[in-house]
Design a protein around this motif. Sequence first.
Motif, mmCIF file in Angstrom:
data_model
loop_
_atom_site.group_PDB
_atom_site.id
_atom_site.type_symbol
_atom_site.label_atom_id
_atom_site.label_comp_id
_atom_site.label_asym_id
_atom_site.label_seq_id
_atom_site.Cartn_x
_atom_site.Cartn_y
_atom_site.Cartn_z
ATOM 1 N N SER A 46 1.017 -1.204 -0.088
ATOM 2 C CA SER A 46 0.067 0.100 0.189
ATOM 3 C C SER A 46 0.817 1.212 0.176
ATOM 4 O O SER A 46 0.658 2.320 -0.844
ATOM 5 N N GLN A 88 -8.686 0.934 -0.481
ATOM 6 C CA GLN A 88 -9.420 -0.244 0.097
ATOM 7 C C GLN A 88 -10.635 -0.014 1.016
ATOM 8 O O GLN A 88 -11.608 -0.398 0.991
ATOM 9 N N ASP A 168 -6.359 -1.345 -4.476
ATOM 10 C CA ASP A 168 -5.674 -1.915 -3.240
ATOM 11 C C ASP A 168 -6.604 -3.057 -2.653
ATOM 12 O O ASP A 168 -7.650 -2.412 -1.989
ATOM 13 N N GLU A 169 -6.506 -3.925 -2.668
ATOM 14 C CA GLU A 169 -7.254 -5.090 -1.940
ATOM 15 C C GLU A 169 -8.659 -5.130 -2.443
ATOM 16 O O GLU A 169 -9.347 -4.778 -1.537
ATOM 17 N N GLY A 408 -3.141 -3.024 6.810
ATOM 18 C CA GLY A 408 -4.523 -3.301 6.923
ATOM 19 C C GLY A 408 -4.676 -4.764 7.509
ATOM 20 O O GLY A 408 -5.252 -4.916 8.573
HETATM 21 MG MG LIG Z 1 -2.270 -2.471 2.368
#
Ligand SMILES: [Mg+2]
Lengths: 513, 369
Positions: A46, A88, A168-169, A408
Amino acid sequence: MERQTVIEMRNITKRFPGIVANDAVNLQVRQGEIHALLGENGAGKSTLMNVLFGLYQPDEGDIYIRGEKVEITDPNVANDLGIGMVHQHFMLIDTFTVAQNIILGSEPKKKGWRIDYNKSVEEIQQLSEKYGLRVDPHAKIKDISVGMQQRVEILKILYRGADILIFDEPTAVLTPQEIQELITIFKNLVKEGKTILLITHKLKEIMATCDRVTIIRRGKVIDGSLEVSQTTPDELAAKMVGKEVKFKVDKKDAVPGHPVLSVKHVTAYDNRGIKKLNDISFEVKAGEILGIAGVDGNGQSELIDVISGLRPVASGEILLMDRPIHHLSPRKISERGVGHIPEDRQKRGLILDFSIAENMVLKNYHQPEFSNRGFLNYKKVREHAARLIAEFDIRTPDESVKAGALSGGNQQKVIIAREVNHNPDLLIAAQPTRGLDVGAIEFVHRRLVEQRDKKKAVLLISLDLDELLNLSDRIAVLYEGQIVGIVDPRETNEKDLGLMMSGGKTNSGSWGA
Amino acid sequence: MNKVIRIFIKDSTLIPVISIVLGLLIGALIMLLGAYNPIRAYASLIEKAFGDLYSIGETIRQITPLIFTGLSVAFAFRIGLFNIGAEGQFIIGSVTAAFVGIQFDLPWYIHVPFAVVAGGIAGGLWGSLAGLLKVYRGVHEVIATIMLNWIALYLSNYIVKFFLIEPGQQRSRILSDSSWLSSSWLSQLFDGARIHYGILLGLICTFLFYVILWKTRQGYELRAVGYNPDASEYAGIHVKKNIVRSMMVSGVFAGLGGASEVLGVFHYQTIHSVFPGHGFEGIAVALLGGNTAVGTILGAVLFGVLTFGATGMKFGAGVPIEIINIVIALVIFFVAASGLVKAIIDKVKKKIISGGSSLPTSQDWKKGV
Ligand SMILES: [Mg+2]
Ligand SMILES: Nc1ncnc2c1ncn2[C@@H]1O[C@H](COP(=O)(O)OP(=O)(O)OP(=O)(O)O)[C@@H](O)[C@H]1O
């Protein structure tokens, strides 16, 4: 066919207090490819993308976009360079419509100052058709599903003319169906010449969608630009963690004992007054993991909330070890021995502005261990956190770091450490491995099975069917606020489960609650 | 909100400092426009505030109530509440203390604490009214406290008129001197300035503010609710109770301020036709101080010095007192518009340490407003 390199990050180094998040990272992305970034929780993925998007300034290193050296000092510069990012955690205004959110900040003007809504709605419709995004421009954000909200985020950056898209994810919060749809959208995007950078922990997704992958471990690139067609999930996992990873936990057969949790004819409503639990009944026994399968929005959140005391029960009763708990406060219920890993870690699970240490005692700060005559013993609090950080391999310089500064996956680990550490009789685990890397997933799965083997009860709510099939001893299918069937995971498969989840019937498995 | 952005927006204590400098500079510019000499003006401001013992004593007197109201507003901010009612709580505290001071005759070592505590409790109850209204009736605390301010003002006037009035005057009778927070010894130490022991009480309150928030279980709960009510509820913290409690503590600080002012400076309660204004100034003090204990003191000092020194500007440099209000307003403006100041800081930083790392600091400067 050798394509042109659109993004080149050279020797990017980014330091945070006590940690080097990116250590001389090199990244090359080609025009029109889907490029994956893979790495453990806290590896620095990230951070690297935030550098590319202009949210962070690198301490060292250069960025070249389409061969030209650039200084991305803030996200506006990134926008101008055609770079867009879907974070995210979405950044949408709940009470605005889809169209209002999309145009926010770059509104088309009519006669100089009035916003030209019709024009923007038209443009949005064209865009969403082109890429198969299917959103209603007039719907309010608060009324649409998470998957739809994500598509709004995608539209937002397309609307600004981005041709490099960072995700991002993106799939962490999606249901399996939504993930399939997102993959189709990705394919549409690259067909139109867009380039996609994708952070994900799900190796299956990488294998299914990506062209190449860059693997990062502890801030350093381990393998740059590996061709996905030349690798396997096992190899990816091993490279990323540095050792072999088991995807399936070994577990003995369950020896279920007496019922720990009994839910009896419970009915409950959501915040808007819609009936979400409809006369639901089931039991979780000591020494078993009961999985709850279901399409998102069929009452999972309400079920978790009524058991943990966060939502009133309209009728029916909930017993813990044969004693009613449905009229008790969340604290009383927690003290009776219920642990709860909430589905939304940033909304409920953590106080991001608190340190890790303060977060680790969120449930028991008031107990004599930490609290004496109204004063908190911060020394004990810190020691407690330091122990859990070591035990659960949370990647952080120390326990005084704010939870919001953690990656995260490491935020999720803080919650899991806190809840599992109480050794609760009943552990409610909602999406417990959301955002975790494969190594951490294996670890969490082992801890859940351990709880079970210690004769504790585990209620596992997950949208990830693999996880449910792997871990559960029984799987209950939730559909429109009722349990429509309970099946033995050894005798069922994803397809049958999927059918039951959509309200259909199947022959496999036993019926009844 | 995205964690990255959250961490990014809070910059160090630089922001208030730069804001003050900018405020003073632009104030100077305005003076230049009016053909005044800003250097002389600021010099005479400093002279007036710190020139001799008397001035220092009077400046401290000016600072004292601001510490209380600043703490009051800051405390409520910490739990995410905007207490505009410090003004009303201050008035209630002072009229209660005046009542105790006038109606009782006790030895000083009982009378003083009695009056002070009564003022604090009354302010606390007044504050908790707003909390109760919010929790049980859904009335926003800004609305509730604004209305309670007016009620407090007229309630105080009523009490003075009907129970405490000095015949023929627009004020109460003089408090019996056994309840005074001032002493001629202290006053003489500062050449007759009206400095009083309220400043000590203020410092004690500042210390308590810090201890409550950062050392106690209650403070942990308050901060948790302030940062994230959902997570607090999940953790079993009683959110409603904490809202009422924080408004109460906030009110206690303001009430003590009112008591200290009436017991220390005036020794009578006037019939107010307008708000004395310390509570409103407290909002600015808390904002400047970033809702921290030490910050509040510094904010109060700045305010006290500027407002008290302003009269010096008039005599020393012929500058109208109102200019200082512009300076104060500018300082508040820059603190509130911290994004603007941040942009300036970043530009300067980049020039000075080009290539240096831009570490986000973990200051508590945040959620100001
Ligand atoms: Mg991350
Ligand atoms: N704003 C910040 N302040 C301090 N440290 C930070 C900050 N952002 C990230 N870090 C640290 O930098 C490291 C890398 O974090 P990053 O968020 O990039 O990880 P990640 O690879 O995205 O992990 P995950 O898969 O868990 O999301 C972590 O150790 C994290 O604690």
